[in-house]
Design an enzyme around this catalytic site. Sequence first.
Site, PDB file in Angstrom:
ATOM      1  N   GLN A  92      72.937 -49.701 139.194  1.00  0.00           N
ATOM      2  CA  GLN A  92      73.192 -50.031 140.591  1.00  0.00           C
ATOM      3  C   GLN A  92      73.772 -51.423 140.798  1.00  0.00           C
ATOM      4  O   GLN A  92      74.569 -51.642 141.701  1.00  0.00           O
ATOM      5  CB  GLN A  92      71.886 -49.904 141.376  1.00  0.00           C
ATOM      6  CG  GLN A  92      72.050 -49.880 142.878  1.00  0.00           C
ATOM      7  CD  GLN A  92      70.855 -49.233 143.542  1.00  0.00           C
ATOM      8  OE1 GLN A  92      70.765 -48.021 143.663  1.00  0.00           O
ATOM      9  NE2 GLN A  92      69.914 -50.050 143.953  1.00  0.00           N
ATOM     10  N   GLU A 101      76.284 -54.313 149.140  1.00  0.00           N
ATOM     11  CA  GLU A 101      75.705 -55.645 148.987  1.00  0.00           C
ATOM     12  C   GLU A 101      76.750 -56.711 148.682  1.00  0.00           C
ATOM     13  O   GLU A 101      76.419 -57.816 148.275  1.00  0.00           O
ATOM     14  CB  GLU A 101      74.617 -55.611 147.916  1.00  0.00           C
ATOM     15  CG  GLU A 101      73.490 -54.661 148.321  1.00  0.00           C
ATOM     16  CD  GLU A 101      72.387 -54.546 147.292  1.00  0.00           C
ATOM     17  OE1 GLU A 101      72.539 -55.126 146.196  1.00  0.00           O
ATOM     18  OE2 GLU A 101      71.377 -53.888 147.583  1.00  0.00           O
ATOM     19  N   ASP A 103      60.643 -52.665 140.723  1.00  0.00           N
ATOM     20  CA  ASP A 103      60.975 -52.515 142.141  1.00  0.00           C
ATOM     21  C   ASP A 103      60.411 -51.198 142.645  1.00  0.00           C
ATOM     22  O   ASP A 103      59.340 -51.152 143.247  1.00  0.00           O
ATOM     23  CB  ASP A 103      62.489 -52.592 142.334  1.00  0.00           C
ATOM     24  CG  ASP A 103      62.924 -52.273 143.763  1.00  0.00           C
ATOM     25  OD1 ASP A 103      62.074 -52.302 144.676  1.00  0.00           O
ATOM     26  OD2 ASP A 103      64.121 -51.984 143.968  1.00  0.00           O
ATOM     27  N   LYS A 162      60.075 -56.867 148.369  1.00  0.00           N
ATOM     28  CA  LYS A 162      60.865 -56.420 149.515  1.00  0.00           C
ATOM     29  C   LYS A 162      59.911 -56.250 150.692  1.00  0.00           C
ATOM     30  O   LYS A 162      59.028 -55.389 150.654  1.00  0.00           O
ATOM     31  CB  LYS A 162      61.569 -55.098 149.207  1.00  0.00           C
ATOM     32  CG  LYS A 162      62.684 -55.215 148.177  1.00  0.00           C
ATOM     33  CD  LYS A 162      63.261 -53.844 147.846  1.00  0.00           C
ATOM     34  CE  LYS A 162      64.473 -53.944 146.941  1.00  0.00           C
ATOM     35  NZ  LYS A 162      64.960 -52.610 146.505  1.00  0.00           N
ATOM     36  N   SER A 206      69.814 -53.014 150.808  1.00  0.00           N
ATOM     37  CA  SER A 206      71.250 -52.738 150.931  1.00  0.00           C
ATOM     38  C   SER A 206      71.694 -52.712 152.387  1.00  0.00           C
ATOM     39  O   SER A 206      72.822 -53.075 152.718  1.00  0.00           O
ATOM     40  CB  SER A 206      71.600 -51.426 150.236  1.00  0.00           C
ATOM     41  OG  SER A 206      70.812 -50.372 150.742  1.00  0.00           O
TER      42      SER A 206
END
Length: 428
Positions: free
Chosen positions: A163, A205, A313, A338, A368
Amino acid sequence: MSAIVDIIGREILDSRGNPTVECDVLLESGAMGRAAVPSGASTGEREAIELRDGDKSRYLGKGVLRAVENLNTEISEALMGLDAQEQTFVDRTLIELDGTDTKERLGANALLAASMAVARAAADESGLSLYRYFGGSGPMSMPVPMMNVINGGAHANNTLDLQELMILPVGATSFREALRWGAEVFHALKKLIHGQGMSTAVGDEGGFAPNVPNHEAAIQLILKAIAEAGYEPGSQIALGLDCASSEFYRDGKYTLAGEGGLSLSSQEFANLLATWCDKYPIISIEDGMAENDWEGWKLLTDQLGKKVQLVGDDLFVTNTRILKEGIQKGVANSILIKINQIGTLTETFAAIEMAKRAGYTAVVSHRSGETEDSTIADIAVATNAMQIKTGSLSRSDRMAKYNQLLRIEEELAEVASYPGLDAFYNLR
């Protein structure tokens, strides 16, 4: 005077043109705080749940009017009159009001908007910058930025499975210098991509999304850009990967379309990542294994955990209960933070603190789908997290965080430090 007297929720748009929640909190003193929440594209199964309307006639079902309504009614009623300076009590009230583990009843997007806006209002009333309100008056470290320069996976329409491919200016002496290095590499990379006849369009991003033959070709392109910008790969600018492996993990196999449809077991994929780390100056890998592949995570940690930062994550979703399990099992050595994965600031700070106590690093991160809200920049400094991941050197939603960090460093002056490689204390 710190009493909450008004809460206003509204539907706004994020950087992808999708609705998100914004909240204003007004205090008796006249102080006001405003916050807007982000949204992710690749999300962990165990994340707190954002509330979407599901009405296909509005915003393709992605409207957030239900979350806004919850904010303007039930949440507002519960918080009215509370002391905004008591963040922990405010957040506990929000958690108990929702009453679900995943915050699905009222919506994590509604709860987080309230939590953040209350903090901003309290900081405003105190006459303090948000990072000082959170972190006190002691010395603070600026974060090393993990800059996403090539996008793949769910963040782009190209051949790459991974990613994000990132640059980390570990050899810089200040955040300002690190940001400049990153910008210069970004522009060198753009020139290289254009020169090879590929598109210089950017992903969600802000990173480029070229159709390169495979992942190593992308890595080599970045290394060439670093050199052409006048920097030394490794000693000055290291590399990081976000595999987002859950996105291509099916039936116990990691299938890499960008590598000719290669289908690998957990051990084979760990071996591939180890090969890349030996060959290139990669010092951080995020979600190197899928969120449900705990055995694979253990294999990867045993193989690379002493020399590479392994960031969980989707694995940890900023949740202390899951992080505690990972620490006990010796899985990963870092957590991505996050704020919208967990839904309140208090729970966010608890995850950062738990990670630090265990010798894990904490990387404060954007999503994102972002807004101009720069709260995560203040969180990264206030908690001395020492690392931040907030996109590339383009798109104003990403630059809002970088520019806020420039302001913070200027304000801190000589009491601000830039840790460089010391930010990776989990590798000592």
